[in-house]
Design a protein around this motif. Structure first.
Motif, PDB file in Angstrom:
ATOM      1  N   CYS A  70       0.845  -1.186   0.000  1.00 61.26           N
ATOM      2  CA  CYS A  70       0.000   0.000   0.000  1.00 61.26           C
ATOM      3  C   CYS A  70       0.883   1.240   0.000  1.00 61.26           C
ATOM      4  O   CYS A  70       2.102   1.146  -0.113  1.00 61.26           O
TER       5      CYS A  70
ATOM      6  N   VAL B 265       3.912  -0.111   3.578  1.00 58.31           N
ATOM      7  CA  VAL B 265       2.872  -0.786   4.355  1.00 58.31           C
ATOM      8  C   VAL B 265       2.354  -1.995   3.593  1.00 58.31           C
ATOM      9  O   VAL B 265       2.009  -1.884   2.416  1.00 58.31           O
ATOM     10  N   TRP B 266       2.307  -3.131   4.255  1.00 60.24           N
ATOM     11  CA  TRP B 266       1.758  -4.350   3.671  1.00 60.24           C
ATOM     12  C   TRP B 266       0.489  -4.720   4.411  1.00 60.24           C
ATOM     13  O   TRP B 266       0.494  -4.881   5.629  1.00 60.24           O
ATOM     14  N   GLU B 267      -0.603  -4.845   3.691  1.00 53.18           N
ATOM     15  CA  GLU B 267      -1.892  -5.190   4.283  1.00 53.18           C
ATOM     16  C   GLU B 267      -2.320  -6.584   3.824  1.00 53.18           C
ATOM     17  O   GLU B 267      -2.055  -6.985   2.693  1.00 53.18           O
ATOM     18  N   LYS B 268      -3.010  -7.307   4.700  1.00 54.63           N
ATOM     19  CA  LYS B 268      -3.459  -8.664   4.388  1.00 54.63           C
ATOM     20  C   LYS B 268      -4.748  -8.646   3.565  1.00 54.63           C
ATOM     21  O   LYS B 268      -5.609  -7.791   3.748  1.00 54.63           O
TER      22      LYS B 268
ATOM     23  N   TRP C  11     -10.067  -7.274   1.126  1.00 56.83           N
ATOM     24  CA  TRP C  11      -9.166  -6.845   2.202  1.00 56.83           C
ATOM     25  C   TRP C  11      -9.603  -7.424   3.542  1.00 56.83           C
ATOM     26  O   TRP C  11     -10.791  -7.572   3.819  1.00 56.83           O
ATOM     27  N   ASP C  12      -8.626  -7.739   4.392  1.00 56.27           N
ATOM     28  CA  ASP C  12      -8.959  -8.086   5.776  1.00 56.27           C
ATOM     29  C   ASP C  12      -9.593  -6.894   6.468  1.00 56.27           C
ATOM     30  O   ASP C  12     -10.525  -7.032   7.255  1.00 56.27           O
ATOM     31  N   SER C  13      -9.061  -5.709   6.176  1.00 62.23           N
ATOM     32  CA  SER C  13      -9.634  -4.474   6.691  1.00 62.23           C
ATOM     33  C   SER C  13     -10.609  -3.934   5.652  1.00 62.23           C
ATOM     34  O   SER C  13     -10.203  -3.429   4.610  1.00 62.23           O
TER      35      SER C  13
ATOM     36  N   ARG D 165     -10.558  -0.481   3.528  1.00 62.64           N
ATOM     37  CA  ARG D 165      -9.619  -0.150   2.459  1.00 62.64           C
ATOM     38  C   ARG D 165     -10.214  -0.303   1.063  1.00 62.64           C
ATOM     39  O   ARG D 165      -9.657   0.197   0.101  1.00 62.64           O
TER      40      ARG D 165
END
Length: 470
Positions: free
Chosen positions: A19, A33-36, A57-59, A62
């Motif tokens: 990201c 930043v690395w997001e799952k 996205w896990d979040s 996003r």
């Protein structure tokens, strides 16, 4: 990825997504930043060149859409309640995580300086001695292996774990693990998790919460995790039928956590086969609204603790001496933050005769009472409960509560039939027998009813029990 080159990614793969860079106030790069996320689609997108990867996205904050773009649905998301949990990205922005052994070595054997290792890291040996972890320089290899050999509890919460690695690697490198936390990682397959059954025969606790898992294979027969006693599946979007299949294959399971999975029904084909050995069942933050769903668990012979906080329950079934609720072993019941709206719901709990601990804070029927008044009101109605909302019930509390409650009953019951009073207040005869022959001042209660009950002796109740019995 160059055009025409086939992607190695497949739907359900778990990945890290690069990201925007985190930058300081001067605009200088600080970190990437690395997001799952989970892969949901691999292929073309209308009006765009090349291959695109559709991710969930896990979040959920996003995302930009829910899998539908330009009037065409490319994929569906599991987070159906979130408005936009998905995006399309190029494969060059994605990377996979590591194996279990790689992630364990990274956390327990590397990337820390000597001071941190000496201050913060140690493990317990089989004889319960503390073994410091000080892995520095070229001499660390043998000591690393010694540390890994002795690891019993491993916590990889939030790590980039994707898979278990080659067959036999886990059992060879970390053979003594008994507690394993793999929550919030990149695990994406129950089949991959189940591989640990053969690799870690000593495992007694496994936590795979907050993972987007493909549950295919969970219904397969045969024993898995023969010595596992506690399984944590919180916020995994796992349905109850899948939970029942998994639990049925774990013979020594005693503690099961399935909070936050949007479960609405607790019905399954054979409840005793699936959950007959379970002693503690955590069902918080689900969507259970009907008490009849809870009653499907009433025959479980070993269920001692049941946690139902933050569900949607509005009523508890009414029981009697002839119509008992079951739950013969139940000692602890948490019902906080449900929509229970009547004191009759508390009265119903008295028929759970083994019940010793209850939590009902945040329920609707307590809304108009302060903390002290609500606590005493519940204590008076549940004579066998010894802990309420996390605190022990003292003898003085119980006496004050029961005398105050009896006073309220008498105050509101002048001229009424005994049967009518008993129907509304099931504890009346018990309280009458306990306190009916004492000549003691009790509080009348303020305008709101029981709010002033803690001022026992403050005002006279100009009423005698004999008035009611005449």
């Amino acid at each position: 990825m160059a055009e025409g080159v086939e992607s190695t990614l497949r739907p359900s793969d778990r990945v890290l997504v690069s990201c925007r860079d985190v930058r300081d106030g001067d605009g200088k790069r600080k970190a990437l930043v690395w997001e799952k996320a989970t892969v949901r689609y691999v292929g073309n997108v209308d009006g765009q060149n090349g291959t695109w990867i559709g991710i969930e996205w896990d979040s959920a904050e996003r995302g930009k859409h829910d899998g539908e773009v330009g009037g065409r649905r490319y994929f569906s998301c599991k987070k159906t309640w979130a408005p936009a949990p998905a995006s399309f990205v190029r494969e060059k922005r994605l990377k996979r995580g590591g194996s279990l052994v790689e992630e364990i070595k990274y956390k327990y054997c590397g990337s820390l300086d000597e001071d941190e290792l000496e201050c913060d890291m140690f493990i317990h040996t089989s004889s319960n001695h503390r073994l410091p972890v000080t892995l520095v320089g070229q001499d660390s290899i043998l000591r690393q292996q010694s540390v890994l050999d002795e690891l019993k509890a491993v916590y990889l919460n939030g790590s980039n774990l994707t898979h278990m690695g080659p067959a036999g690697e886990v059992s060879e490198v970390v053979p003594k693990i008994a507690e394993l936390d793999l929550s919030s990682t990149l695990l994406g397959s129950w089949r991959e998790v189940a591989r640990l059954s053969a690799e870690l025969p000593r495992l007694t606790l496994l936590d795979i919460s907050r993972n987007d898992i493909d549950w295919a294979g969970s219904a397969a027969g045969g024993v898995v995790f023969a010595n596992l006693r506690a399984l944590v599946l919180n916020n995994c979007l796992v349905d109850w039928q899948t939970v029942a299949c998994i639990s049925a294959n774990i013979p020594n399971l005693r503690e099961l956590h399935v909070a936050g999975n949007r479960i609405a029904s607790l019905r399954c084909e054979d409840v005793e086969r699936s959950f007959g050995g379970v002693e503690a069942l955590h069902l918080e933050e689900n969507l259970i609204s009907d008490w009849s769903e809870v009653e499907t668990l009433a025959s479980l012979p070993r269920l001692k603790k049941m946690y139902l906080g933050s569900n949607l329950l509005t009523e508890i079934a009414r029981y009697s001496e002839e119509n008992r609720p079951g739950f013969g072993a139940l000692e602890t019941l948490f019902l906080s933050d449900n929509a229970l709206g009547s004191w009759a719901d508390v009265d119903a709990l008295h028929h759970l005769q083994g019940l010793k601990e209850v939590r009902v804070s945040g329920c609707k029927f307590l809304e108009k009472l302060d903390m002290v008044a609500s606590r005493l009101s519940v204590i008076a109605r549940l004579p066998n409960v010894t802990r309420l909302n996390g605190s022990a019930v003292t003898n003085k509390e119980r006496v004050d509560a029961e005398i105050g409650y009896l006073g309220e009953i008498l105050t509101e019951s002048v001229g009424k039939e005994i049967r009518e009073v008993e129907a509304k207040h099931p504890q009346f005869q018990r309280l009458l027998k306990s306190y009916g022959n004492i000549n003691k001042n009790v509080a009348r209660g303020g305008a709101g009813g029981v709010q002033d009950r803690t001022t026992i002796g403050k005002t006279l109740l100009a009423l005698k029990i004999s008035t009611l019995l005449q």
